[in-house]
Write a protein that holds these residues in place. Structure first.
Motif, mmCIF file in Angstrom:
data_model
loop_
_atom_site.group_PDB
_atom_site.id
_atom_site.type_symbol
_atom_site.label_atom_id
_atom_site.label_comp_id
_atom_site.label_asym_id
_atom_site.label_seq_id
_atom_site.Cartn_x
_atom_site.Cartn_y
_atom_site.Cartn_z
ATOM 1 N N CYS A 1 0.905 -0.956 -0.133
ATOM 2 C CA CYS A 1 0.208 0.209 -0.202
ATOM 3 C C CYS A 1 0.568 1.010 0.063
ATOM 4 O O CYS A 1 0.494 2.232 -0.676
ATOM 5 C CB CYS A 1 -0.668 -0.079 1.121
ATOM 6 S SG CYS A 1 -2.143 -1.059 0.974
ATOM 7 N N LEU B 1 -1.883 3.774 -1.919
ATOM 8 C CA LEU B 1 -2.922 3.375 -1.893
ATOM 9 C C LEU B 1 -3.494 3.363 -0.437
ATOM 10 O O LEU B 1 -2.208 2.970 0.532
ATOM 11 C CB LEU B 1 -2.918 1.897 -1.914
ATOM 12 C CG LEU B 1 -3.128 1.803 -3.619
ATOM 13 C CD1 LEU B 1 -2.852 0.461 -3.762
ATOM 14 C CD2 LEU B 1 -3.410 2.182 -4.953
ATOM 15 N N SER B 2 -4.069 2.996 0.345
ATOM 16 C CA SER B 2 -5.007 2.794 1.692
ATOM 17 C C SER B 2 -4.759 1.350 1.889
ATOM 18 O O SER B 2 -5.569 0.119 1.151
ATOM 19 C CB SER B 2 -5.960 3.422 2.268
ATOM 20 O OG SER B 2 -6.935 3.168 1.471
ATOM 21 N N ASP C 1 -7.583 -0.323 3.683
ATOM 22 C CA ASP C 1 -8.797 -0.651 3.036
ATOM 23 C C ASP C 1 -8.949 -0.878 2.070
ATOM 24 O O ASP C 1 -10.009 -1.638 1.647
ATOM 25 C CB ASP C 1 -9.826 0.213 3.559
ATOM 26 C CG ASP C 1 -10.148 0.860 5.317
ATOM 27 O OD1 ASP C 1 -9.541 -0.171 5.692
ATOM 28 O OD2 ASP C 1 -10.458 1.804 5.764
ATOM 29 N N SER C 2 -8.429 -0.104 0.324
ATOM 30 C CA SER C 2 -8.765 -0.235 -1.150
ATOM 31 C C SER C 2 -8.557 -1.382 -0.863
ATOM 32 O O SER C 2 -8.977 -2.300 -1.412
ATOM 33 C CB SER C 2 -8.191 0.955 -1.080
ATOM 34 O OG SER C 2 -6.432 0.876 -1.097
ATOM 35 N N SER D 1 -10.704 -4.055 0.010
ATOM 36 C CA SER D 1 -12.136 -3.963 -0.494
ATOM 37 C C SER D 1 -12.247 -5.075 -1.861
ATOM 38 O O SER D 1 -11.566 -5.545 -2.351
ATOM 39 C CB SER D 1 -12.438 -2.551 -1.316
ATOM 40 O OG SER D 1 -11.435 -2.175 -2.398
ATOM 41 N N THR E 1 -13.891 -3.769 -5.441
ATOM 42 C CA THR E 1 -13.250 -3.225 -5.644
ATOM 43 C C THR E 1 -12.288 -3.710 -7.032
ATOM 44 O O THR E 1 -11.408 -4.497 -6.500
ATOM 45 C CB THR E 1 -12.708 -1.618 -5.666
ATOM 46 O OG1 THR E 1 -12.574 -0.605 -6.737
ATOM 47 C CG2 THR E 1 -11.008 -1.445 -4.984
ATOM 48 N N LYS F 1 -11.228 -2.646 -9.474
ATOM 49 C CA LYS F 1 -10.416 -0.887 -10.354
ATOM 50 C C LYS F 1 -8.613 -1.547 -10.323
ATOM 51 O O LYS F 1 -8.218 -2.535 -9.433
ATOM 52 C CB LYS F 1 -9.598 0.387 -9.584
ATOM 53 C CG LYS F 1 -11.163 0.539 -9.555
ATOM 54 C CD LYS F 1 -10.449 2.403 -8.582
ATOM 55 C CE LYS F 1 -11.908 3.364 -8.044
ATOM 56 N NZ LYS F 1 -11.266 4.629 -7.306
ATOM 57 N N ILE G 1 -5.856 -1.171 -7.789
ATOM 58 C CA ILE G 1 -6.282 -2.184 -6.894
ATOM 59 C C ILE G 1 -5.251 -3.815 -6.836
ATOM 60 O O ILE G 1 -5.537 -4.490 -6.128
ATOM 61 C CB ILE G 1 -7.228 -1.953 -6.049
ATOM 62 C CG1 ILE G 1 -7.605 -0.351 -5.726
ATOM 63 C CG2 ILE G 1 -7.366 -2.443 -4.762
ATOM 64 C CD1 ILE G 1 -8.285 0.377 -5.331
ATOM 65 N N ARG H 1 -3.288 -6.026 -5.137
ATOM 66 C CA ARG H 1 -3.709 -7.287 -4.087
ATOM 67 C C ARG H 1 -2.669 -8.486 -4.953
ATOM 68 O O ARG H 1 -2.606 -9.080 -3.984
ATOM 69 C CB ARG H 1 -4.825 -7.722 -4.178
ATOM 70 C CG ARG H 1 -5.553 -8.014 -2.985
ATOM 71 C CD ARG H 1 -7.201 -8.269 -3.663
ATOM 72 N NE ARG H 1 -7.972 -7.317 -3.375
ATOM 73 C CZ ARG H 1 -8.900 -6.674 -4.113
ATOM 74 N NH1 ARG H 1 -8.564 -7.434 -5.466
ATOM 75 N NH2 ARG H 1 -9.628 -5.097 -4.206
#
Length: 471
Positions: free
Chosen positions: A387, A392-393, A395-396, A399, A401, A403, A406, A410
């Motif tokens: 992150c 990035l945060s 949480d993202s 998450s 998402t 995107k 992200i 991940r």
């Protein structure tokens, strides 16, 4: 020569060797050696065992030879006195093994009594067999495939089927100890096995430079030098970065390269860096390095490291507890050479001290050879570092998402978690977004594929891993 001459000569050699080999290797393989005598340019050294002598011969003779020749001249020879346990209070029984240095220059198959003065042949005489200078141990069978080397290995196998094809030249690059020389020679061995009539030659850039300088300094030899290399069907040049700052050698190789390439002959080069990062090399030479395929070798991941150790056990015919292999694979992460060195040191210590191979012995050896991480890397550490790297945060990352940036971050986190932690795929998935083990495995394979094909992406992963390892 004075009685102490043998000690002076050997100490002078050690002063050079000490600056070249790793401290742990020097301690394990050179400190036990005792110089015994020096007579008629023959230095006798005492080594602990036959295994020790064979290891020195296989791994360090190319280093010892030039050092000894520097001290004693071209007539220098080495003789071993091997300690053998006689069973009577450990009284050593000397065993003499003569070992004249091979001059690693290109040679031809002649009778053992016939000496070859130079590596050159009369132009146009193709019936003379040329020693390819290949080490049989560096075969594809002994080269363990992983995501770190898959592209280069696959290209090598393709070249072995059809030399001079689309991957010409093949430029293999990567850090020290990652298997560049092994892979380059494996290609040569495979070609020679499939096509015995092909003239294959492996030569280091340093030796090529020496041969070129010798040819320049001897009347009418430069033409012979050029003709000799233009006869080769598969030319392997190792450590080509050593041509830097040597315009004469570069020009000679440039002309040889052009002739061979235009004739459909295969060129293979290795370097410690990518063509774009090479300095003090002629632009026209650099442009030719990029004509074919440039393939990078990376540090092996955990599973490749474990496979390398398992292969070593098989080849050596020894059984080592699984937990010992897992420990080494976990802690020795830099390169293949360091992994093999740790393994050989482990076997040597076990043999010399007559003790079983245990996890405690492996820990002791590893403590001396590598710098262990001050803390165990956790999945949480990996998520935070990923992150931070991509801005990035936290949480993202976990998450739902989709995107692209992200999802990719991940996937990198899952890849690193599998390589750098002991957690199962299910545990990794649970901690990174509540995914199942199949998603983690898919992410791991995706990252492996992208690292093989996308240089920028590979740099992202390498940078993050460095941050994690160095705190």
């Amino acid at each position: 020569m004075s009685p102490s001459s043998h000690k002076i000569v050997w100490n002078n050699c050690l002063n050079i060797i000490k600056d070249i080999v790793q401290p742990a290797s020097f301690s394990t393989w050179f400190e036990p050696i005792v110089p015994v005598r020096l007579q008629n340019y023959v230095l006798t050294i005492e080594v602990p065992s036959h295994f020790f002598r064979e290891y020195i011969e296989e791994h360090f003779i190319d280093l010892i030879g030039p050092c000894l020749r520097k001290e004693l001249g071209s007539q220098a020879k080495l003789e071993y006195s091997v300690k053998v346990d006689s069973g009577s209070k450990g009284v050593p029984v000397p065993h003499q093994v003569k070992g004249q240095f091979q001059n690693k220059s290109v040679s031809f198959h002649r009778s053992s009594d016939e000496q070859l003065a130079s590596p050159y042949v009369i132009p146009g005489v193709r019936q003379v067999k040329i020693d390819p200078q290949l080490n049989a141990a560096y075969s594809f069978d002994n080269f363990v495939e992983g995501s770190c080397n898959r592209l280069a290995r696959t290209a090598g196998l393709s070249i072995a089927e059809k030399p001079g094809g689309p991957f010409n030249p093949l430029f293999i690059y990567g850090g020290s100890g990652l298997g560049k020389t092994h892979l380059a020679q494996a290609i040569g061995i495979e070609i020679k096995n499939k096509m015995p009539e092909k003239i294959v030659l492996y030569v280091s850039a340093n030796l090529f430079q020496i041969q070129f300088m010798d040819a320049v300094n001897i009347k009418n030899k430069l033409t012979d030098f050029m003709h000799f290399y233009q006869m080769i069907d598969v030319l392997i040049i190792d450590d080509v970065q050593e041509f830097a700052g040597k315009p004469g050698t570069q020009n000679a190789y440039f002309n040889i390269f052009n002739h061979l390439h235009q004739s459909g002959k295969q060129l293979i080069l290795t370097s410690d860096r990518a063509p774009v990062d090479l300095k003090d090399l002629d632009d026209r030479l650099l442009s030719r390095f990029k004509w074919g395929l440039s393939a990078e070798l990376l540090s092996p991941d955990y599973f490749t490291r474990l496979a390398i150790l398992q292969k070593k056990c098989y080849n050596e015919g020894v059984e080592v507890p699984k937990e010992v292999l897992a420990f080494i694979a976990e802690h020795v992460t830099t390169n293949v050479r360091e992994i093999e060195g740790t393994f050989c040191s482990l076997l040597a210590q076990s043999t010399f001290n007559k003790q079983p191979v245990t996890l405690e012995l492996a820990q002791s050896i590893t403590d001396k050879l590598v710098s262990l991480s001050p803390h165990e890397i956790s999945i949480n550490d990996i998520q935070k570092t990923v992150c931070s790297y991509f801005g990035l945060s936290p949480d993202s990352l976990v998450s739902k998402t989709r995107k692209r940036e992200i999802c990719q971050a991940r996937q990198i986190a899952m890849y690193l978690s599998r390589n750098l932690t002991k957690n199962s795929l299910s545990s990794i998935g649970t901690m990174i977004g509540g995914k199942d083990h199949a998603t983690v495995l898919h992410s791991y394979n995706t990252v492996c594929n992208l690292m093989d094909t996308d240089r920028s992406f590979r740099q992202y992963v390498t940078d993050i891993e460095k941050r994690l390892r160095h705190g």
